[in-house]
Design a protein around this motif. Structure first.
Motif, mmCIF file in Angstrom:
data_model
loop_
_atom_site.group_PDB
_atom_site.id
_atom_site.type_symbol
_atom_site.label_atom_id
_atom_site.label_comp_id
_atom_site.label_asym_id
_atom_site.label_seq_id
_atom_site.Cartn_x
_atom_site.Cartn_y
_atom_site.Cartn_z
ATOM 1 N N ALA A 7 0.839 -1.206 0.000
ATOM 2 C CA ALA A 7 0.000 0.000 0.000
ATOM 3 C C ALA A 7 0.870 1.251 0.000
ATOM 4 C CB ALA A 7 -0.927 -0.011 1.215
ATOM 5 N N TRP A 8 1.906 1.246 0.791
ATOM 6 C CA TRP A 8 2.809 2.389 0.863
ATOM 7 C C TRP A 8 3.527 2.609 -0.474
ATOM 8 C CZ3 TRP A 8 8.371 2.332 1.134
ATOM 9 C CH2 TRP A 8 8.928 3.586 1.395
ATOM 10 N N ILE A 9 4.004 1.530 -1.091
ATOM 11 C CA ILE A 9 4.752 1.631 -2.348
ATOM 12 C C ILE A 9 3.854 2.079 -3.501
ATOM 13 C CG2 ILE A 9 5.946 0.253 -4.118
ATOM 14 C CD1 ILE A 9 7.166 -1.355 -1.760
ATOM 15 N N THR A 10 2.636 1.545 -3.576
ATOM 16 C CA THR A 10 1.750 1.837 -4.707
ATOM 17 C C THR A 10 0.896 3.081 -4.518
ATOM 18 O OG1 THR A 10 -0.052 0.467 -3.862
ATOM 19 C CG2 THR A 10 1.580 -0.607 -5.320
ATOM 20 N N GLY A 11 0.773 3.546 -3.289
ATOM 21 C CA GLY A 11 -0.114 4.672 -3.021
ATOM 22 C C GLY A 11 -1.572 4.274 -2.990
ATOM 23 N N ARG A 12 -1.854 2.997 -3.013
ATOM 24 C CA ARG A 12 -3.223 2.480 -2.919
ATOM 25 C C ARG A 12 -3.594 2.332 -1.453
ATOM 26 N NH1 ARG A 12 -5.120 1.233 -8.385
ATOM 27 N NH2 ARG A 12 -3.241 1.610 -9.591
ATOM 28 N N VAL A 32 -4.663 0.609 2.028
ATOM 29 C CA VAL A 32 -4.276 -0.640 2.697
ATOM 30 C C VAL A 32 -5.351 -1.693 2.481
ATOM 31 C CG1 VAL A 32 -3.759 -1.708 4.927
ATOM 32 C CG2 VAL A 32 -2.824 0.538 4.394
ATOM 33 N N THR A 33 -6.616 -1.258 2.453
ATOM 34 C CA THR A 33 -7.719 -2.207 2.232
ATOM 35 C C THR A 33 -7.613 -2.855 0.854
ATOM 36 O OG1 THR A 33 -9.170 -0.946 3.683
ATOM 37 C CG2 THR A 33 -10.225 -2.475 2.157
ATOM 38 N N SER A 34 -7.423 -2.031 -0.165
ATOM 39 C CA SER A 34 -7.314 -2.551 -1.527
ATOM 40 C C SER A 34 -6.127 -3.495 -1.665
ATOM 41 C CB SER A 34 -7.175 -1.391 -2.523
ATOM 42 O OG SER A 34 -6.973 -1.876 -3.834
ATOM 43 N N MET A 35 -4.996 -3.086 -1.157
ATOM 44 C CA MET A 35 -3.802 -3.925 -1.252
ATOM 45 C C MET A 35 -3.909 -5.142 -0.332
ATOM 46 S SD MET A 35 -2.320 -2.571 -3.700
ATOM 47 C CE MET A 35 -0.910 -3.655 -3.742
ATOM 48 N N GLY A 36 -4.597 -4.969 0.783
ATOM 49 C CA GLY A 36 -4.809 -6.109 1.680
ATOM 50 C C GLY A 36 -5.646 -7.188 1.019
ATOM 51 N N ILE A 37 -6.709 -6.769 0.317
ATOM 52 C CA ILE A 37 -7.547 -7.748 -0.389
ATOM 53 C C ILE A 37 -6.745 -8.425 -1.496
ATOM 54 C CG2 ILE A 37 -9.573 -8.030 -1.881
ATOM 55 C CD1 ILE A 37 -10.878 -5.734 -0.203
ATOM 56 N N LEU A 38 -6.050 -7.617 -2.296
ATOM 57 C CA LEU A 38 -5.230 -8.181 -3.370
ATOM 58 C C LEU A 38 -4.187 -9.141 -2.800
ATOM 59 C CD1 LEU A 38 -4.306 -8.377 -6.322
ATOM 60 C CD2 LEU A 38 -2.897 -6.330 -5.911
ATOM 61 N N THR A 39 -3.535 -8.720 -1.741
ATOM 62 C CA THR A 39 -2.514 -9.561 -1.115
ATOM 63 C C THR A 39 -3.113 -10.854 -0.583
ATOM 64 O OG1 THR A 39 -1.284 -7.574 -0.518
ATOM 65 C CG2 THR A 39 -0.661 -9.577 0.600
ATOM 66 N N ALA A 40 -4.314 -10.767 -0.008
ATOM 67 C CA ALA A 40 -4.979 -11.972 0.508
ATOM 68 C C ALA A 40 -5.345 -12.935 -0.626
ATOM 69 C CB ALA A 40 -6.216 -11.593 1.309
ATOM 70 N N VAL A 41 -5.845 -12.389 -1.740
ATOM 71 C CA VAL A 41 -6.178 -13.242 -2.886
ATOM 72 C C VAL A 41 -4.904 -13.903 -3.429
ATOM 73 C CG1 VAL A 41 -7.039 -13.250 -5.274
ATOM 74 C CG2 VAL A 41 -8.287 -12.003 -3.500
ATOM 75 N N ILE A 42 -3.857 -13.109 -3.558
ATOM 76 C CA ILE A 42 -2.580 -13.670 -4.012
ATOM 77 C C ILE A 42 -2.101 -14.725 -3.015
ATOM 78 C CG2 ILE A 42 -0.134 -13.167 -4.436
ATOM 79 C CD1 ILE A 42 -1.064 -10.446 -5.605
ATOM 80 N N ALA A 43 -2.317 -14.477 -1.732
ATOM 81 C CA ALA A 43 -1.888 -15.435 -0.701
ATOM 82 C C ALA A 43 -2.616 -16.763 -0.841
ATOM 83 C CB ALA A 43 -2.112 -14.854 0.683
ATOM 84 N N VAL A 44 -3.912 -16.720 -1.138
ATOM 85 C CA VAL A 44 -4.661 -17.974 -1.329
ATOM 86 C C VAL A 44 -4.106 -18.723 -2.537
ATOM 87 C CG1 VAL A 44 -6.918 -18.954 -1.941
ATOM 88 C CG2 VAL A 44 -6.751 -17.189 -0.165
ATOM 89 N N LEU A 72 -3.632 -11.199 -12.623
ATOM 90 C CA LEU A 72 -4.498 -10.759 -11.527
ATOM 91 C C LEU A 72 -4.132 -9.350 -11.071
ATOM 92 C CD1 LEU A 72 -6.598 -11.201 -9.241
ATOM 93 C CD2 LEU A 72 -4.718 -12.205 -7.914
ATOM 94 N N ILE A 73 -2.864 -9.095 -10.875
ATOM 95 C CA ILE A 73 -2.412 -7.767 -10.449
ATOM 96 C C ILE A 73 -2.792 -6.714 -11.487
ATOM 97 C CG2 ILE A 73 -0.367 -6.344 -9.991
ATOM 98 C CD1 ILE A 73 0.948 -8.905 -8.807
ATOM 99 N N ALA A 74 -2.605 -7.048 -12.766
ATOM 100 C CA ALA A 74 -2.926 -6.099 -13.843
ATOM 101 C C ALA A 74 -4.404 -5.737 -13.823
ATOM 102 C CB ALA A 74 -2.533 -6.687 -15.201
ATOM 103 N N VAL A 75 -5.261 -6.710 -13.667
ATOM 104 C CA VAL A 75 -6.705 -6.452 -13.644
ATOM 105 C C VAL A 75 -7.096 -5.687 -12.377
ATOM 106 C CG1 VAL A 75 -8.969 -7.569 -13.471
ATOM 107 C CG2 VAL A 75 -7.305 -8.386 -15.137
ATOM 108 N N TRP A 76 -6.603 -6.122 -11.226
ATOM 109 C CA TRP A 76 -6.977 -5.505 -9.949
ATOM 110 C C TRP A 76 -6.577 -4.034 -9.880
ATOM 111 C CZ3 TRP A 76 -10.008 -7.207 -6.103
ATOM 112 C CH2 TRP A 76 -9.998 -6.493 -4.905
ATOM 113 N N LEU A 77 -5.374 -3.748 -10.321
ATOM 114 C CA LEU A 77 -4.859 -2.374 -10.249
ATOM 115 C C LEU A 77 -5.112 -1.573 -11.525
ATOM 116 C CD1 LEU A 77 -1.451 -3.020 -8.429
ATOM 117 C CD2 LEU A 77 -3.627 -2.287 -7.427
ATOM 118 N N GLN A 78 -5.716 -2.222 -12.513
ATOM 119 C CA GLN A 78 -6.001 -1.594 -13.807
ATOM 120 C C GLN A 78 -4.741 -0.992 -14.423
ATOM 121 O OE1 GLN A 78 -9.249 1.037 -12.756
ATOM 122 N NE2 GLN A 78 -10.752 -0.594 -13.086
#
Length: 140
Positions: A31-36, A38-50, A97-103
Motif C-alpha cells: 500500500a505504501w509503495i503503490t499509493g493504494r 491498505v484495504t485494496s492492497m490487503g484484499i489483493l494480497t490476501a487473494v494472491i496469498a490464497v 491478476l495484479i494487472a486487472v486488480w490495479l487496472q
C-alpha cells in the motif's frame, strides 16, 4: 521423520503459516509503495496469498517427489533453488491478476510484482530454513 512423508495437513499448516505472516508484512508495504489503500492492497494480497498457498502445497509436493527420486539434501543451495522455482511459478500465475486488480498493463503489473518478489525471495528462503529447523527439532 523424512521431508517427503509430510501429510496434507502439515503441508496446509506450512503454507498457512507462510502466507499469514507474509500478508501481515507485505500488505502495508505494498500500500505504501503503490499509493493504494491498505484495504485494496490487503484484499489483493490476501487473494494472491490464497493462490500462493495452493501453489505452495503443489510445488512443495513436487519438490518432495523430486527429492525422493534424486536424493538431494535440503542444503542452502537447494533452498535457494526451491525459493526461485516457487517464485517464478507464482509470478506467471499472479501477473494477470495484479494487472486487472490495479487496472495497469501486464508490464506495469510485472514491475510491481518484482517489488513483491524482492520481499518474498529472502522471506521464503528464511521462512523455510526456519520451518525445517523447527520441524527437525520437534521430530527428535
Amino acid at each position: 521423520m523424512s521431508n517427503f512423508d509430510r501429510s496434507p495437513a502439515e503441508r496446509a499448516f506450512h503454507a498457512l503459516c507462510f502466507e499469514v505472516l507474509a500478508i501481515g508484512i507485505s500488505a502495508p508495504l505494498a500500500a505504501w509503495i503503490t499509493g493504494r489503500s491498505v484495504t485494496s492492497m490487503g484484499i489483493l494480497t490476501a487473494v494472491i496469498a490464497v493462490i500462493a498457498m495452493l501453489w505452495n502445497m503443489l510445488f512443495n509436493w513436487l519438490f518432495d517427489r523430486t527429492q525422493a527420486r534424486y536424493g538431494f539434501e535440503r542444503n542452502y543451495a537447494m533452498r535457494v533453488l526451491h525459493t526461485l522455482g516457487f517464485e517464478a511459478g507464482l509470478i506467471v500465475i499472479v501477473i494477470p491478476l495484479i494487472a486487472v486488480w490495479l487496472q495497469v498493463s501486464l508490464w506495469q503489473a510485472l514491475v510491481l510484482d518484482i517489488g513483491l518478489v524482492l520481499f518474498y525471495l529472502p522471506y521464503g528462503f528464511l521462512f523455510n530454513l526456519g520451518y525445517d529447523k523447527i520441524r527437525e527439532t520437534l521430530a527428535v
